[in-house]
Scaffold this active site. Structure first.
Site, short mmCIF file in Angstrom:
data_model
loop_
_atom_site.label_atom_id
_atom_site.label_comp_id
_atom_site.label_asym_id
_atom_site.label_seq_id
_atom_site.Cartn_x
_atom_site.Cartn_y
_atom_site.Cartn_z
N LYS A 13 0.85 -1.22 0.00
CA LYS A 13 0.00 0.00 0.00
C LYS A 13 0.87 1.26 0.00
O LYS A 13 0.65 2.18 -0.78
CB LYS A 13 -0.83 0.07 1.28
CG LYS A 13 -1.96 -0.90 1.40
CD LYS A 13 -2.85 -0.55 2.59
CE LYS A 13 -2.14 -0.39 3.91
NZ LYS A 13 -1.64 -1.60 4.50
N ARG A 88 -9.17 1.35 9.25
CA ARG A 88 -8.72 -0.01 9.57
C ARG A 88 -9.86 -0.86 10.11
O ARG A 88 -9.67 -2.04 10.37
CB ARG A 88 -7.62 0.02 10.64
CG ARG A 88 -6.24 0.43 10.17
CD ARG A 88 -5.56 -0.72 9.43
NE ARG A 88 -4.22 -1.08 9.91
CZ ARG A 88 -3.11 -0.49 9.58
NH1 ARG A 88 -3.11 0.59 8.84
NH2 ARG A 88 -1.95 -0.96 10.01
N ARG A 127 11.46 -6.25 5.13
CA ARG A 127 11.23 -4.84 4.80
C ARG A 127 12.24 -3.89 5.47
O ARG A 127 12.56 -4.03 6.65
CB ARG A 127 9.81 -4.47 5.24
CG ARG A 127 9.36 -3.14 4.74
CD ARG A 127 7.88 -3.07 4.63
NE ARG A 127 7.20 -2.99 5.93
CZ ARG A 127 5.89 -2.81 6.02
NH1 ARG A 127 5.15 -2.73 4.95
NH2 ARG A 127 5.33 -2.74 7.20
N ARG A 160 11.61 -1.74 10.75
CA ARG A 160 10.58 -1.32 11.69
C ARG A 160 10.49 -2.26 12.89
O ARG A 160 10.54 -3.48 12.72
CB ARG A 160 9.22 -1.26 10.97
CG ARG A 160 9.02 0.03 10.22
CD ARG A 160 7.79 0.01 9.38
NE ARG A 160 6.60 -0.42 10.09
CZ ARG A 160 5.37 -0.35 9.57
NH1 ARG A 160 5.21 0.15 8.35
NH2 ARG A 160 4.33 -0.77 10.25
#
Ligand code: AMP
Length: 384
Positions: A13, A88, A127, A160
């Site tokens: 996204k 969400r 990631r 993260r």
């Protein structure tokens, strides 16, 4: 253009939102980014949100809605916006509708980027994001050429904190339970568009533009293979940067190695503990079995021995009874037999002597022989 981007964590996204924002020159509004900024700034919102974010849960609707309302009130949203990671859940979707209705700026589309669970996991664990420009990488599928540095701006690449396996699991579960129904919510309004989020970033981007009914262009993506040229820095700075990059790489390798060793050690300890416990159990069971077997065998043996003893006693008793009954007759037979033999030996000697016609010499020998026989006969009768 007012768009909501829907998709599980790791569906891409963020990457596609950036491209759309660039194409339509409208802001990308990510509630995740806003919350991370609030956490980094140590704001009261941020402090409240941190615990939920670290565990992969949703931050409370009141905090998120407050932030969104504030952000949508800024003038750069007049031309449109891309909402990334918001709404969400259904209450957030309803609150957004109410908010946009108030300012007469209804939503155009809800765009769902669909990706398989296994791929999501790989994307999330690999990631990396540039701290300076937000460029995204993945150590498995699209790594930066400078390892821990951004190819675009040389900034630090960050993993993260909520991209660890446990939190990822929670985030995916939360998505399934709370966010997936939002797609159905927009489908119900006839606003849902959907694309497959697997393949090249530029191909997915083309699919998205088509789904939105826009002319599609494969906009050049800041691909890791083609790093944007940077302004040459002074040599000293370059060397410094190279050294910093090398140190960062060594640190990362060290960290990864230690983590892997720790994991292996824990695994080995666990396996050993299990094996010892199972061995102990086996030994216990075996000794129990042996004890029972010995007990049973001894019992059987004692019983058999007792039986044999009893039967032996019985036989002995019978035998002694039989002996007691038979012994007087035997004695009598022995007594009768003894005198008969004596008489026989005495009678035999005189009869034999006169029957033989022998010479004088022979008679003399015979006479000598007779007394000898008598003696032997007497001796044998005595023996009896
Ligand atoms: P994201 O960067 O979109 O993956 O979001 C990171 C984390 O921020 C999520 O796991 C949630 O804890 C929190 N968060 C982001 N957006 C929302 C939202 N709309 N509602 C509640 N929590 C959110």
């Amino acid at each position: 253009m007012r768009i909501v981007l829907l998709g599980a964590p790791g569906s891409g996204k963020g990457t596609q939102a950036k491209l759309l924002a660039e194409k339509f020159t409208i802001p990308q509004i990510s509630t995740g980014d806003l919350l991370r900024a609030a956490v980094a700034a140590g704001s009261p919102f941020g402090l409240q949100a941190k615990a939920a974010m670290d565990s992969g849960q949703l931050v409370s609707d009141s905090i998120v809605l407050g932030m969104i309302e504030e952000r949508l009130a800024k003038p750069d949203t007049q031309k449109g916006f891309i909402l990334d990671g918001f709404p969400r859940n259904i209450p957030q979707a309803e609150a957004l509708d109410a908010l946009l209705e108030k300012v007469r700026m209804p939503l155009d589309s809800g765009l769902l980027i669909d990706v398989d669970f296994e791929i999501l996991l790989q994307r999330l664990t690999g990631r990396r994001t540039c701290e300076s420009c937000g460029q995204m990488y993945n150590i498995y599928t699209s790594p930066s050429r400078l390892d821990e540095r951004c190819d675009k701006c040389g900034g630090n690449l960050r993993h993260r904190t909520d991209d660890n396996e446990e939190t990822i699991g929670n985030r995916l579960r939360v998505y399934e339970a709370q966010t997936a129904p939002v797609a159905a919510y927009y489908r119900g309004q006839g606003k849902l568009r959907s694309v497959q989020g697997i393949g090249e970033i530029s191909d997915i981007f083309i699919a998205i533009q088509k789904a939105l009914g826009e002319p599609a262009h494969a906009k050049p993506v800041a691909a890791p293979a083609k790093p944007a040229p940077r302004k040459p820095a002074p040599i000293a700075t370059q060397v410094k940067q190279e050294v910093a990059a090398a140190v960062a790489t060594v640190k990362a390798v060290k960290k990864a190695t230690i983590a892997s060793i720790d994991k292996t050690e824990k695994k080995v300890a666990k396996t050993t503990k299990k094996a010892v416990a199972s061995a102990k159990k086996t030994v216990k069971t075996a000794s129990k079995t042996v004890k029972t077997a010995v007990k049973t065998t001894v019992k059987k043996g004692v019983k058999a021995a007792k039986k044999t003893l009893a039967s032996a006693k019985k036989s002995m008793k019978k035998a002694s009874k039989a002996v007691a009954t038979k012994s007087p007759a035997k004695k009598a037979i022995v007594k009768k037999a003894a005198p008969k033999k004596k008489v026989a030996s005495k009678k035999v000697a005189p009869k034999k002597a006169p029957a033989k016609k022998t010479s004088v010499k022979g008679r003399a020998i015979a006479r000598k022989t007779v007394p000898k026989k008598k003696v032997s006969a007497k001796k044998s009768s005595k023996k009896r």
